[in-house]
Design a protein around this motif. Structure first.
Motif, short mmCIF file in Angstrom:
data_model
loop_
_atom_site.label_atom_id
_atom_site.label_comp_id
_atom_site.label_asym_id
_atom_site.label_seq_id
_atom_site.Cartn_x
_atom_site.Cartn_y
_atom_site.Cartn_z
N ILE A 251 3.37 -3.44 7.12
CA ILE A 251 2.48 -4.49 7.61
C ILE A 251 1.13 -3.93 8.07
CG2 ILE A 251 2.15 -6.08 9.56
CD1 ILE A 251 4.90 -7.13 9.13
N MET A 252 1.14 -2.76 8.73
CA MET A 252 -0.12 -2.19 9.20
C MET A 252 -1.07 -1.90 8.04
SD MET A 252 1.20 0.43 12.19
CE MET A 252 -0.39 1.25 12.23
N SER B 14 3.46 2.61 8.28
CA SER B 14 3.23 1.80 9.48
C SER B 14 3.80 2.48 10.72
CB SER B 14 3.84 0.40 9.30
OG SER B 14 3.08 -0.36 8.38
N SER C 95 12.16 -3.45 8.97
CA SER C 95 10.73 -3.55 8.65
C SER C 95 10.52 -3.85 7.17
CB SER C 95 10.02 -2.24 9.00
OG SER C 95 10.10 -1.98 10.38
N ILE D 138 -0.55 -11.21 8.74
CA ILE D 138 0.39 -10.85 7.67
C ILE D 138 1.79 -11.37 7.99
CG2 ILE D 138 1.35 -8.95 6.33
CD1 ILE D 138 -1.71 -9.40 6.05
N SER D 139 2.18 -11.28 9.25
CA SER D 139 3.50 -11.80 9.65
C SER D 139 3.57 -13.31 9.45
CB SER D 139 3.77 -11.45 11.12
OG SER D 139 3.86 -10.05 11.30
N ALA E 5 -2.30 -5.14 6.29
CA ALA E 5 -3.35 -5.80 7.07
C ALA E 5 -4.71 -5.17 6.80
CB ALA E 5 -3.00 -5.72 8.56
N LYS E 6 -4.75 -3.84 6.72
CA LYS E 6 -6.03 -3.16 6.46
C LYS E 6 -6.51 -3.42 5.03
CE LYS E 6 -5.37 0.55 9.83
NZ LYS E 6 -5.21 2.02 10.03
N ASP F 149 -5.33 -9.01 10.50
CA ASP F 149 -4.56 -8.32 11.53
C ASP F 149 -3.08 -8.45 11.20
OD1 ASP F 149 -3.75 -10.88 12.38
OD2 ASP F 149 -5.35 -10.99 13.86
N LYS F 150 -2.25 -7.69 11.92
CA LYS F 150 -0.82 -7.69 11.63
C LYS F 150 -0.19 -9.06 11.84
CE LYS F 150 0.07 -4.36 14.49
NZ LYS F 150 0.85 -3.35 15.28
N GLN F 151 -0.69 -9.79 12.83
CA GLN F 151 -0.13 -11.12 13.11
C GLN F 151 -0.35 -12.06 11.92
OE1 GLN F 151 -2.01 -9.34 15.23
NE2 GLN F 151 -0.43 -8.84 16.73
#
Length: 225
Positions: free
Chosen positions: A101-102, A50, A134, A115-116, A105-106, A111-113
Motif C-alpha cells: 500500500i505504501m 511497505s 497485508s 488506497i485502502s 500510494a506513491k 495517501d495510504k488511506q
C-alpha cells in the motif's frame, strides 16, 4: 468491465512468505518465526515491502536443512495452493517488482488511506497476494489498472522501484542494550545555597552545572537577620 479484463490476464508470481505463512508452513506460532529472524536462524528477508519483510520459498525451506524443523508435504502443498500462479524463484534471479500500500500510494500520488478506500470499494485491482494480513501487488498489475482507469502515475517513483529503491524495514520488538553499551550518566550535583556575598561562587557553580547538560532551578530565600 475493468475488473473482468484484468482478471483474464494470467499472473505469474514468485512464491513469497511473511511471518504468518512461515509459521503456518512449519506448524509454529508467528512469534517463533519472528524469533528465528531475530536470532539469525531465518535468513535476512529477500524483499522489504511497505516496511515489512518477506522471503522467497527457497529461502524459507533452508530452515529444514539441519533436520530440526520440518515443512511437511501437506503444509507445503496447502501454501502453494494459496498462491495461484505461483512459482519457486531463485534468490539470484531477477524478480518482478512487488509493492504494498505504501508504494502504491506513491505511484498513484495518493495517501495510504485513499488506497485502502479504493480497495474496500473495489476501485483498484485486486491484490496479487495477501500475506501476513497485508495486500501486495505486482507493480505491473498496478500500472495496468491505472492505465485502464485513466489514473496518472508518478514515473519517477516507478523508475525508482524498478531500480531497486525501497524504504526502511519497520522495527520489530525491543532491542536489548547491555549495561556495558549504555552510556554512563554523570551523577547529579548536590543542591547548593549561596548568599549575596557569594555571587561569584554561585555564578561559577551555575556555569559548571549547565555545561554538564543539567538544568537549574533557583529558589530565592530570605536571609535570616
Amino acid at each position: 468491465m475493468i475488473e473482468k479484463v484484468l482478471c483474464m490476464v494470467a499472473v505469474h508470481k514468485p512464491y513469497l512468505l511473511g511471518h504468518a505463512e512461515i509459521a503456518s508452513l512449519y506448524g509454529v506460532e508467528r512469534q517463533t518465526s519472528q524469533k528465528w529472524k531475530t536470532d539469525g536462524t531465518l535468513a535476512e528477508p529477500d524483499l522489504v515491502i511497505s516496511g515489512n519483510p518477506y522471503w522467497l520459498l527457497s529461502t524459507v525451506l533452508q530452515l529444514s536443512a539441519d533436520g530440526s524443523r520440518e515443512a511437511t508435504e501437506q503444509r507445503l502443498a496447502e501454501y502453494e495452493a494459496s498462491i495461484p500462479g505461483g512459482y519457486q524463484a531463485d534468490p539470484e534471479e531477477q524478480l518482478p517488482v512487488i509493492v504494498g500500500i505504501m508504494e502504491v500510494a506513491k505511484i498513484l500520488g495518493q495517501d495510504k488511506q485513499a488506497i485502502s478506500r479504493w480497495r474496500h470499494r473495489k476501485q483498484i485491482a485486486a491484490s496479487d497476494y495477501e500475506l501476513s494480513g497485508s495486500p501486495l501487488w505486482l507493480m505491473e498489475t498496478v500500472l495496468a489498472d491505472a492505465t485502464a482507469r485513466g489514473r496518472a502515475v508518478a514515473q519517477v517513483e516507478v523508475e525508482r522501484l524498478r531500480e531497486g529503491g525501497r524504504g526502511f524495514q519497520k522495527p520489530r520488538g525491543r532491542r536489548s542494550t547491555s549495561p556495558e553499551a549504555r552510556p554512563r550518566q554523570r551523577p547529579l550535583p548536590h543542591a547548593r545555597t549561596f548568599t549575596s556575598e557569594q555571587s561569584g561562587e554561585a555564578a561559577s557553580f551555575l556555569a559548571a552545572v549547565l555545561e554538564q547538560g543539567h538544568s537549574v532551578v533557583i529558589r530565592p530565600q530570605r536571609q535570616k537577620s
